[in-house]
Write a protein that holds these residues in place. Structure first.
Motif, PDB file in Angstrom:
ATOM      1  N   TYR A 168       0.837  -1.207   0.000  1.00  0.00           N
ATOM      2  CA  TYR A 168       0.000   0.000   0.000  1.00  0.00           C
ATOM      3  C   TYR A 168       0.871   1.256   0.000  1.00  0.00           C
ATOM      4  CZ  TYR A 168      -4.496  -2.307   0.922  1.00  0.00           C
ATOM      5  OH  TYR A 168      -5.634  -3.044   0.833  1.00  0.00           O
ATOM      6  N   ILE A 169       1.911   1.255   0.848  1.00  0.00           N
ATOM      7  CA  ILE A 169       2.745   2.454   0.949  1.00  0.00           C
ATOM      8  C   ILE A 169       3.442   2.730  -0.385  1.00  0.00           C
ATOM      9  CG2 ILE A 169       4.822   3.413   2.026  1.00  0.00           C
ATOM     10  CD1 ILE A 169       3.941   2.225   4.638  1.00  0.00           C
ATOM     11  N   VAL A 170       4.048   1.684  -0.971  1.00  0.00           N
ATOM     12  CA  VAL A 170       4.740   1.887  -2.249  1.00  0.00           C
ATOM     13  C   VAL A 170       3.747   2.368  -3.301  1.00  0.00           C
ATOM     14  CG1 VAL A 170       5.959   0.730  -4.128  1.00  0.00           C
ATOM     15  CG2 VAL A 170       6.564   0.229  -1.776  1.00  0.00           C
ATOM     16  N   PHE A 171       2.541   1.762  -3.303  1.00  0.00           N
ATOM     17  CA  PHE A 171       1.531   2.101  -4.302  1.00  0.00           C
ATOM     18  C   PHE A 171       1.081   3.559  -4.180  1.00  0.00           C
ATOM     19  CE2 PHE A 171      -3.117   1.936  -5.460  1.00  0.00           C
ATOM     20  CZ  PHE A 171      -2.906   1.937  -6.819  1.00  0.00           C
ATOM     21  N   TYR A 172       0.706   3.975  -2.957  1.00  0.00           N
ATOM     22  CA  TYR A 172       0.174   5.319  -2.793  1.00  0.00           C
ATOM     23  C   TYR A 172       1.266   6.379  -2.864  1.00  0.00           C
ATOM     24  CZ  TYR A 172      -4.224   3.238  -1.378  1.00  0.00           C
ATOM     25  OH  TYR A 172      -5.390   2.540  -1.362  1.00  0.00           O
ATOM     26  N   GLU A 173       2.448   6.036  -2.313  1.00  0.00           N
ATOM     27  CA  GLU A 173       3.475   7.066  -2.212  1.00  0.00           C
ATOM     28  C   GLU A 173       4.252   7.267  -3.496  1.00  0.00           C
ATOM     29  OE1 GLU A 173       4.106   9.094   1.168  1.00  0.00           O
ATOM     30  OE2 GLU A 173       2.214   8.696   0.139  1.00  0.00           O
ATOM     31  N   SER A 174       4.381   6.188  -4.307  1.00  0.00           N
ATOM     32  CA  SER A 174       5.217   6.349  -5.498  1.00  0.00           C
ATOM     33  C   SER A 174       4.643   7.418  -6.417  1.00  0.00           C
ATOM     34  CB  SER A 174       5.365   5.025  -6.228  1.00  0.00           C
ATOM     35  OG  SER A 174       4.100   4.521  -6.547  1.00  0.00           O
ATOM     36  N   SER A 175       3.316   7.385  -6.615  1.00  0.00           N
ATOM     37  CA  SER A 175       2.715   8.374  -7.507  1.00  0.00           C
ATOM     38  C   SER A 175       2.861   9.779  -6.956  1.00  0.00           C
ATOM     39  CB  SER A 175       1.240   8.059  -7.734  1.00  0.00           C
ATOM     40  OG  SER A 175       1.127   6.982  -8.609  1.00  0.00           O
ATOM     41  N   SER A 176       2.608   9.940  -5.635  1.00  0.00           N
ATOM     42  CA  SER A 176       2.664  11.297  -5.095  1.00  0.00           C
ATOM     43  C   SER A 176       4.110  11.794  -5.052  1.00  0.00           C
ATOM     44  CB  SER A 176       2.021  11.361  -3.705  1.00  0.00           C
ATOM     45  OG  SER A 176       2.720  10.581  -2.810  1.00  0.00           O
ATOM     46  N   LEU A 177       5.065  10.860  -4.859  1.00  0.00           N
ATOM     47  CA  LEU A 177       6.468  11.274  -4.859  1.00  0.00           C
ATOM     48  C   LEU A 177       6.885  11.754  -6.241  1.00  0.00           C
ATOM     49  CD1 LEU A 177       8.940  11.292  -2.906  1.00  0.00           C
ATOM     50  CD2 LEU A 177       9.630   9.178  -4.008  1.00  0.00           C
ATOM     51  N   VAL A 178       6.498  10.967  -7.267  1.00  0.00           N
ATOM     52  CA  VAL A 178       6.849  11.345  -8.639  1.00  0.00           C
ATOM     53  C   VAL A 178       6.191  12.674  -8.996  1.00  0.00           C
ATOM     54  CG1 VAL A 178       6.550  10.703 -11.058  1.00  0.00           C
ATOM     55  CG2 VAL A 178       7.290   9.006  -9.419  1.00  0.00           C
ATOM     56  N   THR A 179       4.922  12.840  -8.566  1.00  0.00           N
ATOM     57  CA  THR A 179       4.229  14.098  -8.842  1.00  0.00           C
ATOM     58  C   THR A 179       4.956  15.282  -8.201  1.00  0.00           C
ATOM     59  OG1 THR A 179       2.168  12.876  -8.863  1.00  0.00           O
ATOM     60  CG2 THR A 179       1.994  15.251  -8.714  1.00  0.00           C
ATOM     61  N   THR A 180       5.360  15.092  -6.937  1.00  0.00           N
ATOM     62  CA  THR A 180       6.044  16.181  -6.236  1.00  0.00           C
ATOM     63  C   THR A 180       7.342  16.533  -6.927  1.00  0.00           C
ATOM     64  OG1 THR A 180       5.415  14.841  -4.346  1.00  0.00           O
ATOM     65  CG2 THR A 180       6.372  16.976  -3.875  1.00  0.00           C
ATOM     66  N   ILE A 181       8.101  15.504  -7.312  1.00  0.00           N
ATOM     67  CA  ILE A 181       9.369  15.769  -7.986  1.00  0.00           C
ATOM     68  C   ILE A 181       9.110  16.498  -9.303  1.00  0.00           C
ATOM     69  CG2 ILE A 181      11.343  14.685  -9.129  1.00  0.00           C
ATOM     70  CD1 ILE A 181      11.211  12.521  -6.954  1.00  0.00           C
ATOM     71  N   ALA A 182       8.074  16.046 -10.024  1.00  0.00           N
ATOM     72  CA  ALA A 182       7.757  16.677 -11.297  1.00  0.00           C
ATOM     73  C   ALA A 182       7.345  18.137 -11.089  1.00  0.00           C
ATOM     74  CB  ALA A 182       6.646  15.915 -12.008  1.00  0.00           C
ATOM     75  N   GLN A 183       6.619  18.382  -9.995  1.00  0.00           N
ATOM     76  CA  GLN A 183       6.168  19.751  -9.742  1.00  0.00           C
ATOM     77  C   GLN A 183       7.326  20.686  -9.423  1.00  0.00           C
ATOM     78  OE1 GLN A 183       3.140  19.225  -6.827  1.00  0.00           O
ATOM     79  NE2 GLN A 183       1.486  19.138  -8.336  1.00  0.00           N
ATOM     80  N   THR A 184       8.345  20.155  -8.716  1.00  0.00           N
ATOM     81  CA  THR A 184       9.500  21.017  -8.428  1.00  0.00           C
ATOM     82  C   THR A 184      10.201  21.412  -9.716  1.00  0.00           C
ATOM     83  OG1 THR A 184      10.720  19.007  -8.003  1.00  0.00           O
ATOM     84  CG2 THR A 184      10.084  20.283  -6.071  1.00  0.00           C
ATOM     85  N   PHE A 185      10.093  20.560 -10.739  1.00  0.00           N
ATOM     86  CA  PHE A 185      10.696  20.921 -12.022  1.00  0.00           C
ATOM     87  C   PHE A 185       9.693  21.601 -12.938  1.00  0.00           C
ATOM     88  CE2 PHE A 185      13.556  17.564 -10.544  1.00  0.00           C
ATOM     89  CZ  PHE A 185      14.742  18.279 -10.602  1.00  0.00           C
ATOM     90  N   GLY A 186       8.533  21.960 -12.381  1.00  0.00           N
ATOM     91  CA  GLY A 186       7.613  22.808 -13.138  1.00  0.00           C
ATOM     92  C   GLY A 186       6.570  22.084 -13.964  1.00  0.00           C
ATOM     93  N   TYR A 187       6.385  20.756 -13.715  1.00  0.00           N
ATOM     94  CA  TYR A 187       5.332  20.055 -14.449  1.00  0.00           C
ATOM     95  C   TYR A 187       4.068  20.071 -13.609  1.00  0.00           C
ATOM     96  CZ  TYR A 187       3.097  16.392 -17.203  1.00  0.00           C
ATOM     97  OH  TYR A 187       2.234  15.683 -17.988  1.00  0.00           O
ATOM     98  N   PRO A 188       2.997  20.719 -14.076  1.00  0.00           N
ATOM     99  CA  PRO A 188       1.865  20.997 -13.181  1.00  0.00           C
ATOM    100  C   PRO A 188       0.933  19.815 -12.911  1.00  0.00           C
ATOM    101  CG  PRO A 188       1.454  21.922 -15.361  1.00  0.00           C
ATOM    102  CD  PRO A 188       2.813  21.277 -15.420  1.00  0.00           C
TER     103      PRO A 188
END
Lengths: 253, 238
Positions: free
Chosen positions: B77-97
């Motif tokens: 569950y943790i890997v499933f829920y967190e992987s997407s939000s982690l990737v999203t956060t990283i993408a957002q820091t590089f400006g992908y909305p």
């Protein structure tokens, strides 16, 4: 800095203490599953282990099949078979008068867990008995011990000590396995956590980290308790403590 | 009853045979890839734990203890829920909305890899510790570079001693792969649930799942036993 705030963010949304208190409401269910299943499982496992030593090919073969089959079926599959399977034979089982067992979520889970842990436990116990030094059994026989006396005084105590470390692992595996009952909607800690996660607006995963922390703590305590018991039962194997400086070991006149 | 079973599970027009076989293929593929990733995690963790470096040791120990002390389902569950939000956060820091949703399969493989890696690390470490110290000294004394020593002396022996342990972890991860059904990969368990739901024959389907797992476990078990014999063929027989 965006990344850092996003990582700390989940902690701001939910008061963590409250999360722990809510999750711990599922703890009794977890314990009610683990403790009976490991103890009843251990009794069945010892029976299976001794059946495995039997010279009767039928008895030995049965135990061998039981162990190898239930060790290669995933617990989740076993849980589903016991939980949903009987529905297909409802009338037959009602006539037999045992359908009530499968009506209770808790008993279904317990049955599945006992079957699973007894198969693994049987191998642990068999290993423990095999690792007894044959000289000790011979010595028992040479003193004229009967089979039962030999079993009670020599085999069981030594095998118990040998089996403890592996059984501590098995206990921890069972604690971890109880998380599976959330899939068949038993209200254990994992079930509560998943519900809470869906209900919080941001759906953040703090709940899951708290859940992991609780399981980790339980397993830590289990491992510690088993170490304590192991220390107690291996007193004769330890080096004697000789503290020459302590006053009571000083020779007195 | 038996005829009914074979009609449901057969390969006829109303049979679920092909579907179940495809799901078994998915289970095998998922477990093998997860196991492969786990070997990489396990080797890295074992090296980190054996290294003469406090920081690496602490990192490896934390990883091993957490994975062994937390239920696999919760880890998934943790890997499933967190992987997407982690990737999203990283993408957002590089400006992908936009929020990013990772496909399920790689997430499942990562989860299985993280889990099996922790158990494999212990297997590799135990195998490394059985290597005789003199052999490493001998390698050093003939002037082998660390890389060469690793390749010629350490790897062949570690793998040989680790085969039984690796086999155990494989069996374990094969069974753990059934948990991946909760995040939506259509492997044996997920397919069985769907079948049981649409035919109202839960027993037939779940028993079939059990049989499929037993068969896969049996044949891979035989394979590992052969591998063990092959890898120890040059050693003294007891």
């Amino acid at each position: 800095m965006d990344l850092l705030t996003a990582l700390i963010d989940p902690l701001r949304d939910l008061p963590v203490i409250g999360v722990f208190i809510k999750l711990l409401r599922g703890l009794p269910m977890t314990l009610m599953l683990v403790v009976p299943s490991v103890f009843i499982g251990a009794v069945i496992a010892s029976l299976l282990a001794f059946m495995r030593f039997s010279r009767n090919p039928l008895i030995c073969g049965f135990a061998r099949c039981y162990i190898s089959i239930f060790r290669s079926v995933p617990l989740l599959v076993l849980l589903f078979i016991v939980y949903y399977g009987p529905g297909q034979f409802r009338e037959f089982l009602t006539n037999l008068g045992i359908y009530w067992i499968f009506r209770s979520d808790y008993l279904c889970a317990l049955v599945a867990f006992i079957i699973n842990t007894s198969a693994y436990g049987a191998e642990i116990i068999r290993g423990a008995v095999l690792s007894i030094n044959p000289g000790q059994i011979e010595a028992g026989r040479a003193c004229g011990m009967s089979r039962w006396l030999l079993l009670r005084r020599i085999i069981i105590p030594i095998a118990f000590r040998h089996a403890l470390p592996a059984y501590s692992n098995e206990f921890i595996l069972m604690v971890k396995a109880t998380a599976l009952v959330s899939i068949v909607t038993l209200m254990d800690m994992t079930f509560i956590a998943i519900e809470m996660r869906y209900r919080t607006p941001a759906q953040n995963s703090t709940v899951l980290y708290c859940l992991a922390a609780i399981y980790f703590t339980i397993n830590y305590v289990v491992a510690w308790l088993f170490k304590k018991v192991e220390y107690r039962v291996s007193a004769h194997l330890r080096e004697p403590v000789t503290n020459v400086l302590s006053p009571d070991t000083q020779p007195t006149l | 009853m038996v005829a009914d079973y074979f009609e449901t599970m057969g390969f006829g027009p109303n049979g679920w045979g092909w579907v179940m076989l495809r799901a078994s293929g998915m289970t095998i593929f998922l477990s093998v890839t997860g196991f492969f990733v786990g070997n990489i995690f396990g080797a890295l963790a074992a090296i980190a734990k054996l290294a003469n470096n406090k920081v690496l040791n602490v990192v490896a120990n934390t990883y091993l203890n957490i994975v062994r002390g937390v239920p696999e389902l919760v880890l998934i569950y943790i890997v499933f829920y967190e992987s997407s939000s982690l990737v999203t956060t990283i993408a957002q820091t590089f400006g992908y909305p936009e929020p990013i949703f990772l496909p399920v399969f790689p997430v499942a493989v990562t989860a299985l890899g993280v889990i099996s890696g922790a158990y494999l690390a212990e297997v590799f470490r135990a195998a490394f510790l059985t290597i005789h110290k003199g052999e490493l000294e001998a390698a050093r004394s003939v002037g082998m570079a660390p890389g060469l020593m690793f390749r010629r002396i350490i790897i062949p022996q570690v793998l040989r001693y680790a085969v039984p342990g690796i086999g155990n972890v494989w069996q374990f991860i094969l069974k753990e792969s059934s948990l991946i059904s909760v995040i939506g990969v259509v492997e044996i368990m997920r397919q069985t649930k769907m079948g049981a739901g649409s035919t109202h024959k839960p027993f037939t389907f779940f028993i079939t799942a059990a049989i499929l797992f037993i068969v896969i476990a049996f044949f891979t078990g035989v394979g590992f036993r052969k591998l063990e014999q092959w890898s120890t063929r040059g050693m003294k027989r007891e």
